[in-house]
Scaffold this motif. Structure first.
Motif, mmCIF file in Angstrom:
data_model
loop_
_atom_site.group_PDB
_atom_site.id
_atom_site.type_symbol
_atom_site.label_atom_id
_atom_site.label_comp_id
_atom_site.label_asym_id
_atom_site.label_seq_id
_atom_site.Cartn_x
_atom_site.Cartn_y
_atom_site.Cartn_z
ATOM 1 N N ASP A 206 0.855 -1.510 -0.195
ATOM 2 C CA ASP A 206 -0.614 -0.013 0.100
ATOM 3 C C ASP A 206 1.071 1.272 0.093
ATOM 4 O O ASP A 206 0.447 2.430 -0.551
ATOM 5 N N PHE A 207 2.035 1.091 0.425
ATOM 6 C CA PHE A 207 2.936 2.120 0.749
ATOM 7 C C PHE A 207 4.531 1.702 0.293
ATOM 8 O O PHE A 207 4.694 0.446 0.827
ATOM 9 N N VAL A 208 5.200 2.398 -0.765
ATOM 10 C CA VAL A 208 6.043 1.550 -1.321
ATOM 11 C C VAL A 208 7.645 2.866 -0.657
ATOM 12 O O VAL A 208 6.956 4.236 -1.413
ATOM 13 N N VAL A 209 8.160 2.939 -0.116
ATOM 14 C CA VAL A 209 8.904 3.964 0.136
ATOM 15 C C VAL A 209 10.587 2.875 -0.585
ATOM 16 O O VAL A 209 11.395 2.418 0.585
ATOM 17 N N ALA A 210 10.770 4.152 -0.935
ATOM 18 C CA ALA A 210 12.480 3.669 -1.072
ATOM 19 C C ALA A 210 13.637 4.369 -0.625
ATOM 20 O O ALA A 210 13.852 5.853 -0.193
ATOM 21 N N CYS A 211 14.531 3.359 0.062
ATOM 22 C CA CYS A 211 15.371 3.647 0.971
ATOM 23 C C CYS A 211 16.658 3.652 0.824
ATOM 24 O O CYS A 211 18.029 2.821 0.919
ATOM 25 N N CYS A 212 16.540 2.982 -0.684
ATOM 26 C CA CYS A 212 18.708 2.255 -0.991
ATOM 27 C C CYS A 212 19.208 3.312 -1.758
ATOM 28 O O CYS A 212 19.063 4.167 -1.910
ATOM 29 N N SER A 213 20.692 2.677 -1.560
ATOM 30 C CA SER A 213 21.760 3.554 -2.187
ATOM 31 C C SER A 213 21.601 3.761 -3.356
ATOM 32 O O SER A 213 20.945 2.800 -4.001
ATOM 33 N N MET A 214 22.061 4.125 -4.056
ATOM 34 C CA MET A 214 22.498 4.450 -5.443
ATOM 35 C C MET A 214 23.461 3.675 -5.828
ATOM 36 O O MET A 214 24.987 3.845 -5.776
ATOM 37 N N ASN A 215 23.345 2.829 -7.026
ATOM 38 C CA ASN A 215 24.470 2.117 -7.544
ATOM 39 C C ASN A 215 24.034 1.739 -8.914
ATOM 40 O O ASN A 215 22.836 2.500 -9.521
ATOM 41 N N PRO A 216 24.576 1.551 -10.164
ATOM 42 C CA PRO A 216 24.175 1.741 -11.446
ATOM 43 C C PRO A 216 23.467 1.040 -11.682
ATOM 44 O O PRO A 216 22.161 1.139 -12.782
ATOM 45 N N GLN A 217 22.840 0.012 -10.546
ATOM 46 C CA GLN A 217 21.496 -1.198 -11.630
ATOM 47 C C GLN A 217 20.763 -1.006 -11.046
ATOM 48 O O GLN A 217 19.678 -0.587 -11.300
ATOM 49 N N ASN A 218 20.583 0.589 -10.341
ATOM 50 C CA ASN A 218 18.707 0.534 -9.694
ATOM 51 C C ASN A 218 18.754 1.983 -9.512
ATOM 52 O O ASN A 218 18.026 2.826 -9.803
ATOM 53 N N LYS A 219 19.818 2.557 -10.731
ATOM 54 C CA LYS A 219 19.069 4.214 -11.558
ATOM 55 C C LYS A 219 18.147 3.899 -12.070
ATOM 56 O O LYS A 219 17.902 2.655 -13.002
#
Length: 324
Positions: A206-219
């Protein structure tokens, strides 16, 4: 003539940090609490032994060349490192320090704040009190929002901040936590969270929260495909990195009610131009990267970034070095 090392500071930091540097160094500072113009950055860094920078400044070959070969250490007042050419720093034997850990609580609180602002439609409610909409209810569902109670919250990246967010949400009566990432986390048991594939998290939250670090795979991880898998009633919150989101796809998802709402404390670029169409949407709340904006967190960041710089100038191990 002073023999003290020279440190250039691209923007004033809290006094505890500045006082620490001034006690041992000659400090040159861009005096405004605003993004330093590129030409002023290139001028100010000349001859510096240390550089204190912020995420808004791109520290690349041009800047390092302008500084000169005597530059020993860079301290960034951030956790994010995308603005730094780390490979070039390594090749020039420039030590780099950053400020993890000390902003976890502040960022987690901001995340919860954005989640509540979007779910309870606070932006629209505030506008109604200003423009005369208050009192014009035409049905019992006027400005009705979503509750956290009995909801499923999906956290993408259950690191320090993701866990801190979940712990703050538990008292709201969240029914279930899901999380996705590179691997299962032992501390997930602290909140009873279930490790699931990214797609399953999107489909069931119901809620999606982005708390991930940045790397080329998740850009661009949150793109048209990702939003299409979310519930039409889902709310998306990002306090991590702006580049995790394809903003054109997010605009489309919000405009067509593919998802219910979004709360963003990070964007691409920053500052986001005032004519960006995301600002026109009632179901999008945008704040100016306030995740670490508490006096306690900023003072702790200033302390750590300056200790990193002083250690590097003395040839000592940095308290929080970036692995190069």
């Amino acid at each position: 003539m002073s023999t003290r090392p020279v440190v250039f500071v691209t923007r004033c930091v809290p006094p505890n940090g500045m006082d620490m540097l001034k006690s041992e160094c000659e400090v040159r500072t861009w005096p405004n609490d605003a993004v330093i113009p590129r030409d002023q950055l290139l001028q100010g860094v000349k001859g510096a032994d240390g550089l204190l920078c912020h995420p808004s400044e791109k520290i690349d070959q041009e800047v390092l060349d302008a500084a000169g070969p005597q530059l020993k250490v860079i301290g960034t007042m951030s956790v994010g490192l995308e603005h730094l050419d780390l490979a070039l720093c390594k090749s020039r034997n420039i030590h780099v320090g950053y400020t993890p850990d000390v902003l976890t609580d502040a960022t987690a609180e901001m995340t919860v704040g954005l989640l509540l602002a979007t779910s309870r439609r606070i932006k629209e409610g505030f506008a109604a009190t200003v423009n005369g909409g208050w009192g014009t209810w035409n049905c019992g569902l006027y400005l009705a929002g979503k509750e956290l109670s009995e909801s499923t919250v999906g956290i993408v990246g259950l690191g320090r901040i993701g866990l801190a967010v979940a712990k703050r949400l538990q008292p709201f009566g969240v029914q279930k936590f899901l999380y996705s990432g590179n691997s299962e986390k032992s501390w997930a048991s602290d909140i009873g969270a279930e490790f699931v594939p990214f797609d399953k998290l999107l489909q069931n939250s119901d809620f999606v929260v982005a708390c991930c670090s940045m790397n080329p795979q998740n850009k661009g991880l949150f793109n048209k495909d990702a939003f299409s898998k979310m519930k039409n009633s889902a709310i998306f919150v990002n306090t991590s990195r702006g580049v995790l989101v394809n903003q054109e796809d997010l605009l489309q998802a919000l405009s067509t009610n593919q998802i219910l709402a979004a709360g963003l404390d990070v964007t691409t670029p920053e500052p986001l131009p005032r004519d960006n169409p995301l600002f026109t949407l009632n179901n999008c709340v945008i704040t100016p990267h306030l995740g670490s904006a508490t006096t306690k967190a900023r003072a702790a960041m200033a302390d750590l970034v300056c200790r990193n710089i002083l250690a590097g100038l003395k040839g000592q191990p940095l308290p929080k070095p970036v692995p190069l």
